[in-house]
Scaffold this motif. Structure first.
Motif, PDB file in Angstrom:
ATOM      1  N   GLY A  35       3.186  57.785 -12.214  1.00 18.84           N
ATOM      2  CA  GLY A  35       3.011  58.497 -10.963  1.00 18.84           C
ATOM      3  C   GLY A  35       3.959  58.023  -9.877  1.00 18.84           C
ATOM      4  N   ASP A  36       4.088  58.826  -8.825  1.00 19.08           N
ATOM      5  CA  ASP A  36       5.053  58.562  -7.764  1.00 19.08           C
ATOM      6  C   ASP A  36       4.802  57.253  -7.023  1.00 19.08           C
ATOM      7  N   ALA A  37       3.551  56.816  -6.936  1.00 19.47           N
ATOM      8  CA  ALA A  37       3.230  55.629  -6.147  1.00 19.47           C
ATOM      9  C   ALA A  37       3.487  54.324  -6.890  1.00 19.47           C
ATOM     10  N   VAL A  38       3.753  54.393  -8.188  1.00 19.96           N
ATOM     11  CA  VAL A  38       3.971  53.188  -8.988  1.00 19.96           C
ATOM     12  C   VAL A  38       5.238  52.470  -8.514  1.00 19.96           C
ATOM     13  N   GLN A  39       5.170  51.135  -8.468  1.00 23.78           N
ATOM     14  CA  GLN A  39       6.281  50.324  -7.977  1.00 23.78           C
ATOM     15  C   GLN A  39       7.140  49.809  -9.132  1.00 23.78           C
ATOM     16  N   THR A  40       8.420  49.579  -8.835  1.00 23.63           N
ATOM     17  CA  THR A  40       9.349  49.006  -9.805  1.00 23.63           C
ATOM     18  C   THR A  40      10.081  47.822  -9.178  1.00 23.63           C
ATOM     19  N   PRO A  41      10.225  46.696  -9.902  1.00 28.51           N
ATOM     20  CA  PRO A  41      10.982  45.557  -9.387  1.00 28.51           C
ATOM     21  C   PRO A  41      12.459  45.597  -9.754  1.00 28.51           C
ATOM     22  N   PHE A  42      12.801  46.458 -10.715  1.00 24.85           N
ATOM     23  CA  PHE A  42      14.186  46.538 -11.179  1.00 24.85           C
ATOM     24  C   PHE A  42      14.391  47.866 -11.894  1.00 24.85           C
ATOM     25  N   TYR A  43      15.472  48.568 -11.540  1.00 25.30           N
ATOM     26  CA  TYR A  43      15.795  49.831 -12.198  1.00 25.30           C
ATOM     27  C   TYR A  43      17.270  50.136 -12.013  1.00 25.30           C
ATOM     28  N   ALA A  44      17.782  51.021 -12.866  1.00 23.09           N
ATOM     29  CA  ALA A  44      19.129  51.570 -12.717  1.00 23.09           C
ATOM     30  C   ALA A  44      19.067  53.025 -13.163  1.00 23.09           C
ATOM     31  N   VAL A  45      19.498  53.932 -12.296  1.00 24.81           N
ATOM     32  CA  VAL A  45      19.452  55.364 -12.598  1.00 24.81           C
ATOM     33  C   VAL A  45      20.701  56.052 -12.080  1.00 24.81           C
ATOM     34  N   THR A  46      21.003  57.212 -12.650  1.00 28.15           N
ATOM     35  CA  THR A  46      22.084  58.062 -12.170  1.00 28.15           C
ATOM     36  C   THR A  46      21.804  59.488 -12.597  1.00 28.15           C
ATOM     37  N   TYR A  47      22.547  60.419 -12.025  1.00 30.25           N
ATOM     38  CA  TYR A  47      22.490  61.806 -12.499  1.00 30.25           C
ATOM     39  C   TYR A  47      23.491  61.953 -13.631  1.00 30.25           C
ATOM     40  N   PHE A  48      22.994  62.335 -14.791  1.00 32.40           N
ATOM     41  CA  PHE A  48      23.815  62.303 -15.996  1.00 32.40           C
ATOM     42  C   PHE A  48      24.642  63.572 -16.146  1.00 32.40           C
ATOM     43  N   ASP A  49      25.959  63.390 -16.247  1.00 35.63           N
ATOM     44  CA  ASP A  49      26.908  64.470 -16.519  1.00 35.63           C
ATOM     45  C   ASP A  49      27.869  63.959 -17.584  1.00 35.63           C
TER      46      ASP A  49
END
Length: 252
Positions: free
Chosen positions: A90-104
């Motif tokens: 869910g949207d309220a869940v917390q993360t201590p570390f992440y890496a994301v991008t929009y994939f093309d």
């Protein structure tokens, strides 16, 4: 010139007052915290799933308390718990570390009718990369004769070091399964920031199995790579405890 400046300023104020937020750059990896902070046991949240999803549709990470493995694919954020159960977070869940991008995808290749182990897959990816000094986001859709994955957590404070937490990881082996590998290749010079080399998470096509990849053998695959020339790091909003002795995190 003065009128133009005033107009631009007014437009910015209007967008802010109406709740508009700037679009995130599709050619940037957005990262929360650093791998060195995670190594030191800083598992409190630095951002929410809701905010993370505005920055990219593909990536990986973990959840507050080192609660399982994160897989971001098609704009959805999945958690693989220590017992192997997969849930949409869910949207309220917390993360201590992440890496994301929009994939093309910038590079694609199909492999069929052969058995490829993890080391051979990495060599194949090495040949496909154009540069060795830029991040690459990776999606591999394939059929796996066998794949070995892990997950861990959750933990309560005082948190253990990541190296100690991973000694308690749960490893699961799946056979004859189809799904996607999602992750990154990062150059060595980013090693204190994120995991240098290949870092891949797995999610099955039925969205029921997954985890951090430890080993595999695939038989058919569609490889897609996205060269991503920029990185944006959001540092923790709270003071993080330092890593007291040298450590490193080699994902694969």
């Amino acid at each position: 010139m003065m009128k133009k400046s005033i107009l631009v300023a007014c437009m910015i104020l209007m967008f802010v007052s109406l709740g508009f937020t700037p679009a995130f750059d599709r050619e940037t990896v957005y990262q929360g915290s650093t791998i060195e902070a995670l190594l030191a046991g800083n598992y409190d949240g630095v951002d929410t799933v809701k905010n993370l999803k505005t920055k990219g549709d593909t990536g990986l990470g973990t959840f507050a308390g080192l609660d399982g493995e994160m897989i971001v694919v098609d704009g959805k954020v999945y958690k693989v718990a220590k017992n192997g159960k997969v849930t949409v977070e869910g949207d309220a869940v917390q993360t201590p570390f992440y890496a994301v991008t929009y994939f093309d995808a910038d590079i694609t290749k199909k492999i069929a009718g052969t058995e490829i182990k993890l080391d051979s897959l990495k060599l194949e990816l090495d040949k496909l990369r154009v540069r060795n000094d830029l991040p690459y986001t990776i999606i591999i859709k394939g059929t796996f004769k066998v794949i070995k994955v892990r997950s861990t957590g959750p933990y309560q404070q005082p948190y253990p070091l990541l190296s100690d937490a991973l000694k308690e990881q749960n490893e699961i082996v799946y056979s004859d399964i189809s799904g996607r590998l999602v992750g990154f290749w990062l150059p060595d010079y980013l090693g204190n920031t994120n995991a240098a080399g290949y870092h891949l998470h797995f999610l099955s096509d039925d969205i029921e199995k997954g985890g951090h990849v430890l080993d595999l053998m695939l038989t058919d695959a569609e490889i897609r790579l996205d060269e991503t020339p920029k990185m944006h790091i959001q540092f923790s909003p709270y003071p993080t405890k330092p890593l007291k002795k040298p450590d490193n995190y080699k994902a694969l």
